[in-house]
Design a protein around this motif. Structure first.
Motif, short mmCIF file in Angstrom:
data_model
loop_
_atom_site.label_atom_id
_atom_site.label_comp_id
_atom_site.label_asym_id
_atom_site.label_seq_id
_atom_site.Cartn_x
_atom_site.Cartn_y
_atom_site.Cartn_z
N MET A 78 -2.20 -14.47 -10.57
CA MET A 78 -2.05 -13.25 -9.79
C MET A 78 -0.57 -12.94 -9.62
O MET A 78 0.24 -13.81 -9.32
CB MET A 78 -2.70 -13.40 -8.42
N LEU A 79 -0.21 -11.65 -9.77
CA LEU A 79 1.17 -11.21 -9.61
C LEU A 79 1.51 -11.11 -8.13
O LEU A 79 0.65 -10.81 -7.29
CB LEU A 79 1.36 -9.85 -10.29
N LYS A 80 2.78 -11.35 -7.81
CA LYS A 80 3.23 -11.20 -6.43
C LYS A 80 3.16 -9.74 -6.04
O LYS A 80 3.73 -8.87 -6.71
CB LYS A 80 4.67 -11.72 -6.30
N PRO A 81 2.43 -9.40 -4.97
CA PRO A 81 2.25 -7.99 -4.61
C PRO A 81 3.50 -7.37 -4.00
O PRO A 81 4.37 -8.07 -3.47
CB PRO A 81 1.11 -8.03 -3.58
N ASN A 82 3.59 -6.07 -4.10
CA ASN A 82 4.65 -5.30 -3.47
C ASN A 82 4.02 -4.40 -2.43
O ASN A 82 3.25 -3.50 -2.76
CB ASN A 82 5.41 -4.47 -4.52
N TYR A 83 4.33 -4.64 -1.16
CA TYR A 83 3.72 -3.88 -0.08
C TYR A 83 4.67 -2.80 0.42
O TYR A 83 5.60 -3.08 1.18
CB TYR A 83 3.33 -4.81 1.06
N ASP A 84 4.44 -1.58 0.01
CA ASP A 84 5.20 -0.44 0.50
C ASP A 84 4.61 -0.01 1.84
O ASP A 84 3.40 0.19 1.94
CB ASP A 84 5.11 0.70 -0.51
N ARG A 85 5.45 0.12 2.86
CA ARG A 85 4.92 0.44 4.19
C ARG A 85 4.22 1.80 4.23
O ARG A 85 3.37 2.03 5.08
CB ARG A 85 6.03 0.40 5.24
N ARG A 86 4.54 2.69 3.30
CA ARG A 86 3.91 4.00 3.32
C ARG A 86 2.51 3.99 2.73
O ARG A 86 1.73 4.92 2.97
CB ARG A 86 4.78 5.00 2.53
N SER A 87 2.18 2.93 1.96
CA SER A 87 0.89 2.94 1.26
C SER A 87 0.10 1.66 1.44
O SER A 87 -0.88 1.43 0.73
CB SER A 87 1.12 3.19 -0.24
N THR A 88 0.51 0.82 2.40
CA THR A 88 -0.19 -0.45 2.64
C THR A 88 -0.74 -0.45 4.06
O THR A 88 -0.07 0.00 5.00
CB THR A 88 0.75 -1.64 2.47
N ALA A 89 -1.96 -0.97 4.22
CA ALA A 89 -2.58 -1.02 5.54
C ALA A 89 -3.28 -2.36 5.74
O ALA A 89 -3.78 -2.97 4.79
CB ALA A 89 -3.59 0.11 5.71
N LEU A 90 -3.30 -2.79 6.99
CA LEU A 90 -4.07 -3.95 7.39
C LEU A 90 -5.47 -3.50 7.78
O LEU A 90 -5.62 -2.57 8.58
CB LEU A 90 -3.42 -4.63 8.59
N LEU A 91 -6.48 -4.14 7.19
CA LEU A 91 -7.86 -3.92 7.61
C LEU A 91 -8.27 -5.12 8.46
O LEU A 91 -8.42 -6.23 7.94
CB LEU A 91 -8.79 -3.79 6.40
N PHE A 92 -8.42 -4.93 9.74
CA PHE A 92 -8.78 -6.00 10.67
C PHE A 92 -10.28 -5.86 10.94
O PHE A 92 -10.72 -4.95 11.62
CB PHE A 92 -7.97 -5.88 11.96
N VAL A 93 -11.04 -6.78 10.37
CA VAL A 93 -12.50 -6.68 10.39
C VAL A 93 -13.09 -7.44 11.58
O VAL A 93 -12.83 -8.63 11.77
CB VAL A 93 -13.09 -7.23 9.07
N ASP A 94 -13.84 -6.73 12.39
CA ASP A 94 -14.66 -7.31 13.48
C ASP A 94 -13.89 -8.15 14.49
O ASP A 94 -14.24 -9.31 14.76
CB ASP A 94 -15.79 -8.17 12.88
N PRO A 95 -12.85 -7.60 15.12
CA PRO A 95 -12.10 -8.38 16.11
C PRO A 95 -12.78 -8.41 17.49
O PRO A 95 -12.20 -8.04 18.51
CB PRO A 95 -10.76 -7.65 16.17
N TYR A 96 -14.02 -8.86 17.51
CA TYR A 96 -14.82 -8.87 18.73
C TYR A 96 -14.72 -10.22 19.46
O TYR A 96 -14.48 -11.27 18.85
CB TYR A 96 -16.29 -8.65 18.39
N ASN A 97 -14.97 -10.18 20.76
CA ASN A 97 -15.04 -11.42 21.53
C ASN A 97 -16.10 -12.37 21.00
O ASN A 97 -15.89 -13.59 20.98
CB ASN A 97 -15.33 -11.10 23.00
N ASP A 98 -17.24 -11.85 20.58
CA ASP A 98 -18.31 -12.73 20.09
C ASP A 98 -17.85 -13.58 18.91
O ASP A 98 -18.35 -14.69 18.71
CB ASP A 98 -19.55 -11.92 19.70
N PHE A 99 -16.91 -13.07 18.13
CA PHE A 99 -16.40 -13.81 16.99
C PHE A 99 -15.20 -14.69 17.34
O PHE A 99 -15.08 -15.81 16.83
CB PHE A 99 -15.94 -12.84 15.90
N LEU A 100 -14.30 -14.20 18.18
CA LEU A 100 -12.96 -14.78 18.29
C LEU A 100 -12.63 -15.42 19.63
O LEU A 100 -11.57 -16.03 19.76
CB LEU A 100 -11.91 -13.69 18.00
N SER A 101 -13.51 -15.29 20.60
CA SER A 101 -13.20 -15.80 21.94
C SER A 101 -14.11 -16.96 22.33
O SER A 101 -15.30 -16.96 21.97
CB SER A 101 -13.34 -14.68 22.98
#
Length: 210
Positions: A1-24
């Motif tokens: 795999m090539l080292k990725p280049n993350y441009d702030r204008r076109s890169t996003a974090l997808l944070f999936v299911d940050p619920y208490n039932d999962f993480l607390s």
């Protein structure tokens, strides 16, 4: 795999299911993921990533599972095993503590909260694809739960739609080490463009904005 280049204008974090039932502690699903989560340092890594991507000026998209309500799935022809489990334990119940955001990962002003997904992919029957494209996103970084279900399904779907996909192996968890192995060593390489650790990801992000 090539080292990725993350441009702030076109890169996003997808944070999936940050619920208490999962993480607390006290969450309905936390006991099932606790061993793996603590082994990989999940909560600390999610905190580090959450702050780092914001400092770097990346967009944050919250990708939530359907909050359970009475009657959900009961008349469906083909509820999947996870949905049948939700029917039994009422995971992420709307209006209850377990269906609220983990306090460290609640949406902030400017974040995009995507429509809730019913199964495992954050794209199916939601506005995630449209929201990403309207915000000029081409690269997505996936974190959250679970590695071998919603993270994998959302990542694979993203690849099919033409997005560059990054998985973060220690910013997710599963019910067992075997499931984590399958997600990152067997299945992930068939669709992800990069599979990194939290440290590797943060080192590659754009410099923090003033």
């Amino acid at each position: 795999m090539l080292k990725p280049n993350y441009d702030r204008r076109s890169t996003a974090l997808l944070f999936v299911d940050p619920y208490n039932d999962f993480l607390s502690e006290g969450g309905k699903i936390w006991p099932h993921v606790k061993e793996v989560a603590e082994e990989v340092g999940l909560i600390a890594n999610l905190r580090r990533i959450n702050e780092a991507v914001r400092d770097a000026g990346l967009g944050v998209f919250i990708v939530p599972h359907r909050r359970w309500e009475p009657g959900d799935y009961e008349c469906w022809c083909h509820p999947n095993p996870t949905q049948r489990a939700i029917m039994k334990r009422h995971s992420f119940a709307r209006g209850e503590w377990g269906g609220e955001w983990h306090p460290d990962f609640a949406p902030r002003p400017g974040d995009i909260v995507v429509k809730e997904h019913w199964a495992q992919s954050g794209f199916a029957n939601t506005d995630l694809d449209q929201q990403l494209r309207q915000h000029g996103v081409t690269h997505v970084i996936l974190v959250g739960l679970l590695a071998n279900t919603c993270i994998e399904s959302t990542g694979r779907y993203a690849m099919e739609l033409g997005f560059h996909v990054t998985l973060v192996r220690d910013a997710t968890a599963a019910f067992s080490r075997e499931m984590m192995h399958a997600a990152h060593e067997l299945n992930g390489p068939t669709f992800a463009h990069a599979i990194v650790t939290t440290h590797e990801l943060i080192e590659t992000l754009p410099p923090a904005q003033d």
